[in-house]
Design an enzyme around this catalytic site. Structure first.
Site, PDB file in Angstrom:
ATOM      1  N   LEU A 144       0.865  -1.176   0.000  1.00 32.83           N
ATOM      2  CA  LEU A 144       0.000   0.000   0.000  1.00 32.83           C
ATOM      3  C   LEU A 144       0.900   1.222   0.000  1.00 32.83           C
ATOM      4  O   LEU A 144       1.996   1.192   0.594  1.00 32.83           O
ATOM      5  CB  LEU A 144      -0.888   0.043   1.255  1.00 32.83           C
ATOM      6  CG  LEU A 144      -1.997  -0.997   1.414  1.00 32.83           C
ATOM      7  CD1 LEU A 144      -2.684  -0.809   2.763  1.00 32.83           C
ATOM      8  CD2 LEU A 144      -3.016  -0.902   0.286  1.00 32.83           C
ATOM      9  N   ASP A 145       0.455   2.299  -0.632  1.00 34.94           N
ATOM     10  CA  ASP A 145       1.209   3.547  -0.558  1.00 34.94           C
ATOM     11  C   ASP A 145       1.351   3.968   0.901  1.00 34.94           C
ATOM     12  O   ASP A 145       0.480   3.684   1.733  1.00 34.94           O
ATOM     13  CB  ASP A 145       0.491   4.667  -1.316  1.00 34.94           C
ATOM     14  CG  ASP A 145       0.587   4.511  -2.829  1.00 34.94           C
ATOM     15  OD1 ASP A 145       1.367   3.656  -3.288  1.00 34.94           O
ATOM     16  OD2 ASP A 145      -0.124   5.248  -3.537  1.00 34.94           O
ATOM     17  N   ARG A 146       2.416   4.671   1.172  1.00 35.50           N
ATOM     18  CA  ARG A 146       2.649   5.143   2.536  1.00 35.50           C
ATOM     19  C   ARG A 146       1.483   5.974   3.059  1.00 35.50           C
ATOM     20  O   ARG A 146       1.096   5.878   4.220  1.00 35.50           O
ATOM     21  CB  ARG A 146       3.940   5.984   2.554  1.00 35.50           C
ATOM     22  CG  ARG A 146       4.349   6.488   3.925  1.00 35.50           C
ATOM     23  CD  ARG A 146       5.651   7.257   3.814  1.00 35.50           C
ATOM     24  NE  ARG A 146       6.093   7.740   5.114  1.00 35.50           N
ATOM     25  CZ  ARG A 146       7.197   8.452   5.310  1.00 35.50           C
ATOM     26  NH1 ARG A 146       7.966   8.751   4.272  1.00 35.50           N
ATOM     27  NH2 ARG A 146       7.532   8.849   6.517  1.00 35.50           N
TER      28      ARG A 146
ATOM     29  N   ARG B 125      -5.025   6.897  -7.660  1.00 38.70           N
ATOM     30  CA  ARG B 125      -4.743   8.333  -7.563  1.00 38.70           C
ATOM     31  C   ARG B 125      -4.665   8.978  -8.944  1.00 38.70           C
ATOM     32  O   ARG B 125      -5.222  10.059  -9.183  1.00 38.70           O
ATOM     33  CB  ARG B 125      -3.442   8.536  -6.787  1.00 38.70           C
ATOM     34  CG  ARG B 125      -3.503   7.969  -5.388  1.00 38.70           C
ATOM     35  CD  ARG B 125      -2.133   7.827  -4.742  1.00 38.70           C
ATOM     36  NE  ARG B 125      -1.550   9.134  -4.404  1.00 38.70           N
ATOM     37  CZ  ARG B 125      -0.423   9.265  -3.710  1.00 38.70           C
ATOM     38  NH1 ARG B 125       0.233   8.183  -3.296  1.00 38.70           N
ATOM     39  NH2 ARG B 125       0.046  10.460  -3.435  1.00 38.70           N
TER      40      ARG B 125
END
Length: 334
Positions: free
Chosen positions: A148-150, A262
């Site tokens: 997962l993205d930070r 995103r």
């Protein structure tokens, strides 16, 4: 031995070395395998030596997302590590447990908080997996199943056995999992716009930071990316605070490209609230003043087949409190 480069003391690495993949590395992506073995080397440099062809697997070129197998021989070129990076790599990650959604002898499903990377690298000393290993020193095997993205919160799977890791990663690769996120986006999302099928291409900014953009279907470096969107509900405008209307979306990804949600949503003209890479920066500043200090993207639901029992599992991670207040009165998942 150290050299002075750019006014800084730098340790010289040895010549190219050959690493044979052992059981604890089998099944890993090549980039993750290298990051684990090249402690202190910036993540951007790891990707650079892969792209340049300096890294070889069984004497052939390989991509970052290729998976290494037991017995593979990986050639790693000489790399230099700064003293600061060496010192940082020598410091162990602090032990930390995370909220658990499901755990058995095969896997852990945890609720990752926003602002925490899943692993160290690219300027981050440590992430979830390093902290979890420190918290569980007796665990023989703990490996990330996916990422997962930070800035993204929500469900993250960690395998406790090699067999579970391989089985779960196969499901992700073959698109047999169901991954649905909750995202708050600016504006009213058209209810009839349900499918985003646009290829994505990675590129680097001048400072080496990675970005992704929508590209044409004829771009040989474009990766097919499929995102499904459903409007959960509308969030009314707040003109007294200078805020437009928002839409709370359920976003299901059929492909797992970097920054896919995103970029797809921003390209459609509805950037995610608080997204500092692809969002509306003026709106983000206003949101920060009103208390939203993170990106509103949450890995809410995950469906997969259990690697041992074969039963279908469906997990939910509730919206964290800092997002519930922005989602509207019906925003928190039931």
């Amino acid at each position: 031995m150290k050299q002075i480069i750019g006014g800084k003391a730098v340790a010289s690495a040895p010549a190219a070395k050959q690493l044979t993949v052992e059981e604890d590395g089998a099944g890993q992506r090549l980039d993750n395998f290298l990051i684990r073995h090249l402690k202190g080397v910036p993540k951007t440099h790891v990707y650079r030596i892969i792209r340049s062809g300096e890294v070889r697997v069984n004497k052939g070129r390989a991509s970052a997302d290729d998976r290494v197998a037991l017995g593979d021989v990986v050639r790693i070129p000489p790399v230099r590590v700064s003293e600061a990076s060496e010192e940082k790599a020598a410091r162990p990650a602090p032990a930390r447990e995370f909220p658990i959604l499901l755990e058995d002898e095969h896997l852990i499903a945890l609720d990752k908080p926003a602002g925490t990377a899943v692993h160290g690298g690219s300027g981050v000393s440590f992430g979830v997996i390093e902290q979890l290993r420190q918290a569980r020193p007796r665990a023989k095997f703990l490996e990330l199943v996916h990422r997962l993205d930070r800035e993204t919160s929500g469900i993250l799977l960690v395998a406790k056995k090699r067999s579970a890791l391989t089985a779960l990663q196969d499901q992700f690769r073959e698109r047999e999992t169901g991954k649905t996120y909750l995202a708050l986006v600016a504006g009213a999302w058209p209810a009839n716009r349900k499918v985003l099928d646009q290829p994505l291409r990675k590129y680097l900014l001048p400072d080496g930071e990675r970005r992704v953009r929508v590209t044409g279907k004829d771009d040989p470096e474009g990766m097919r990316s499929l995102t499904l969107v459903r409007v959960r509900h509308d969030v009314p405008a707040r003109p007294d605070h200078g805020l437009p209307a928002f839409s709370l979306l359920e976003v299901t990804i059929k492909t797992g490209r970097t920054h896919q949600i995103r970029v797809h949503l921003a390209h459609a003209g509805h950037a995610i609230a608080g997204d500092d890479k692809y969002g509306d920066f003026a709106l983000n500043r206003q949101l920060q003043k009103l208390g939203l200090s993170r990106m509103f993207l949450h890995a809410w639901r995950l469906q997969f087949t259990h690697p041992a029992s074969g039963s279908r599992v469906e997990l939910h991670a509730p919206l964290p409190p800092e997002l519930q207040v922005w989602a509207g009165e019906d925003g928190a998942p039931a």
